[in-house]
Design a protein around this motif. Structure first.
Motif, PDB file in Angstrom:
ATOM      1  N   LEU A  45       0.862  -1.017  -0.076  1.00  0.00           N
ATOM      2  CA  LEU A  45       0.029  -0.183  -0.099  1.00  0.00           C
ATOM      3  C   LEU A  45       0.700   1.312  -0.181  1.00  0.00           C
ATOM      4  O   LEU A  45       1.787   1.215   0.837  1.00  0.00           O
ATOM      5  CB  LEU A  45      -0.885   0.082   1.313  1.00  0.00           C
ATOM      6  N   SER A  46       0.393   2.168  -0.970  1.00  0.00           N
ATOM      7  CA  SER A  46       1.155   3.461  -0.900  1.00  0.00           C
ATOM      8  C   SER A  46       0.299   4.520  -0.123  1.00  0.00           C
ATOM      9  O   SER A  46      -0.659   4.567  -0.684  1.00  0.00           O
ATOM     10  CB  SER A  46       1.450   3.912  -2.322  1.00  0.00           C
ATOM     11  N   LEU A  47       0.632   4.991   0.894  1.00  0.00           N
ATOM     12  CA  LEU A  47       0.079   6.022   1.600  1.00  0.00           C
ATOM     13  C   LEU A  47       0.662   7.452   1.572  1.00  0.00           C
ATOM     14  O   LEU A  47       1.696   7.621   1.640  1.00  0.00           O
ATOM     15  CB  LEU A  47       0.025   5.755   3.030  1.00  0.00           C
ATOM     16  N   ARG A  48      -0.292   8.332   1.040  1.00  0.00           N
ATOM     17  CA  ARG A  48       0.243   9.824   0.825  1.00  0.00           C
ATOM     18  C   ARG A  48      -0.505  10.511   2.011  1.00  0.00           C
ATOM     19  O   ARG A  48      -1.515  10.660   2.179  1.00  0.00           O
ATOM     20  CB  ARG A  48      -0.354  10.433  -0.381  1.00  0.00           C
ATOM     21  N   MET A  49       0.576  10.536   3.132  1.00  0.00           N
ATOM     22  CA  MET A  49       0.316  11.348   4.506  1.00  0.00           C
ATOM     23  C   MET A  49      -0.222  12.782   4.155  1.00  0.00           C
ATOM     24  O   MET A  49      -1.016  13.346   4.905  1.00  0.00           O
ATOM     25  CB  MET A  49       1.526  11.601   5.144  1.00  0.00           C
ATOM     26  N   ARG A  50       0.088  13.386   3.162  1.00  0.00           N
ATOM     27  CA  ARG A  50      -0.455  15.011   2.885  1.00  0.00           C
ATOM     28  C   ARG A  50      -1.933  14.729   2.951  1.00  0.00           C
ATOM     29  O   ARG A  50      -2.366  15.693   3.520  1.00  0.00           O
ATOM     30  CB  ARG A  50       0.124  15.383   1.482  1.00  0.00           C
ATOM     31  N   GLU A  51      -2.459  13.904   2.192  1.00  0.00           N
ATOM     32  CA  GLU A  51      -4.040  13.945   2.115  1.00  0.00           C
ATOM     33  C   GLU A  51      -4.465  13.455   3.298  1.00  0.00           C
ATOM     34  O   GLU A  51      -5.710  14.133   4.022  1.00  0.00           O
ATOM     35  CB  GLU A  51      -4.378  13.029   1.307  1.00  0.00           C
ATOM     36  N   LEU A  52      -4.141  12.525   4.082  1.00  0.00           N
ATOM     37  CA  LEU A  52      -4.453  12.178   5.465  1.00  0.00           C
ATOM     38  C   LEU A  52      -4.577  13.269   6.366  1.00  0.00           C
ATOM     39  O   LEU A  52      -5.426  13.549   7.049  1.00  0.00           O
ATOM     40  CB  LEU A  52      -3.691  11.108   6.016  1.00  0.00           C
ATOM     41  N   PHE A  53      -3.297  14.075   6.607  1.00  0.00           N
ATOM     42  CA  PHE A  53      -3.213  15.000   7.462  1.00  0.00           C
ATOM     43  C   PHE A  53      -3.948  16.477   6.978  1.00  0.00           C
ATOM     44  O   PHE A  53      -4.424  16.895   7.788  1.00  0.00           O
ATOM     45  CB  PHE A  53      -1.851  15.198   7.875  1.00  0.00           C
ATOM     46  N   ALA A  54      -4.156  16.800   5.861  1.00  0.00           N
ATOM     47  CA  ALA A  54      -4.850  17.607   5.246  1.00  0.00           C
ATOM     48  C   ALA A  54      -6.423  17.501   5.524  1.00  0.00           C
ATOM     49  O   ALA A  54      -7.135  18.512   6.128  1.00  0.00           O
ATOM     50  CB  ALA A  54      -4.812  17.706   3.698  1.00  0.00           C
ATOM     51  N   ARG A  55      -6.949  16.454   5.630  1.00  0.00           N
ATOM     52  CA  ARG A  55      -8.458  16.045   6.125  1.00  0.00           C
ATOM     53  C   ARG A  55      -8.421  16.214   7.576  1.00  0.00           C
ATOM     54  O   ARG A  55      -9.341  16.684   8.066  1.00  0.00           O
ATOM     55  CB  ARG A  55      -8.726  14.636   5.664  1.00  0.00           C
ATOM     56  N   ALA A  56      -7.513  15.425   8.354  1.00  0.00           N
ATOM     57  CA  ALA A  56      -7.330  15.655   9.712  1.00  0.00           C
ATOM     58  C   ALA A  56      -7.184  17.126  10.224  1.00  0.00           C
ATOM     59  O   ALA A  56      -8.135  17.375  11.129  1.00  0.00           O
ATOM     60  CB  ALA A  56      -6.044  14.994  10.379  1.00  0.00           C
ATOM     61  N   LEU A  57      -6.719  18.122   9.560  1.00  0.00           N
ATOM     62  CA  LEU A  57      -6.628  19.363   9.855  1.00  0.00           C
ATOM     63  C   LEU A  57      -7.812  19.992   9.655  1.00  0.00           C
ATOM     64  O   LEU A  57      -8.400  21.076  10.397  1.00  0.00           O
ATOM     65  CB  LEU A  57      -5.414  20.373   9.168  1.00  0.00           C
TER      66      LEU A  57
END
Length: 140
Positions: free
Chosen positions: A66-78
């Motif tokens: 699995l390739s995870l782009r943390m940018r999208e995850l943390f953008a949604r979190a913020l």
């Protein structure tokens, strides 16, 4: 908006255990698909009192990776004003133990979250039969 699965109640159970069981059922429905051989990643966003703010999937792998782009995850979190995150991914192989790659990715998620004042509450590895908590397993 609350997910009905996250409000599920188990009769005569400790409310915290019932809440965790409902969360795992919710994640399992999002991560486990019939005959699917791909890994999937999902996150649940919580406020400072661990109340549900939302959840979302963040990609599907190709086969057992699995390739995870943390940018999208943390953008949604913020965007949601998240204080804590529970993340989960499936292991289509049925083996519930995290790989070294899983452990390294968890530590990286934890470090990025800490820099943004967002606590990684747990990383769950989910199969059809079992769940491995990295927090309970001492890996977080």
């Amino acid at each position: 908006m609350r997910s009905p699965a996250l409000r599920q109640v188990v009769p005569n159970a400790d409310p915290r255990e019932a809440h965790v069981a409902a969360m795992i059922d919710h994640l399992r429905r999002h991560l486990i698909a019939a005959q699917d051989r791909d890994e999937r990643f999902h996150a649940i966003f919580l406020d400072r009192r661990n109340a549900y703010l939302g959840d979302a999937g963040f990609g599907t792998g190709c086969g057992p990776s699995l390739s995870l782009r943390m940018r999208e995850l943390f953008a949604r979190a913020l965007e949601l004003g998240t204080a804590g995150i529970v993340v989960a991914h499936n292991h289509p192989s049925g083996h519930c133990r995290p790989s070294q790659i899983d452990i390294a990715a968890t530590r990286r998620l934890q470090a990025v979250g800490a820099a943004l004042d967002i606590e990684l509450l747990d990383h769950l590895v989910i199969t059809r039969e079992a769940v491995f908590s990295m927090r309970a397993g001492g890996l977080l």
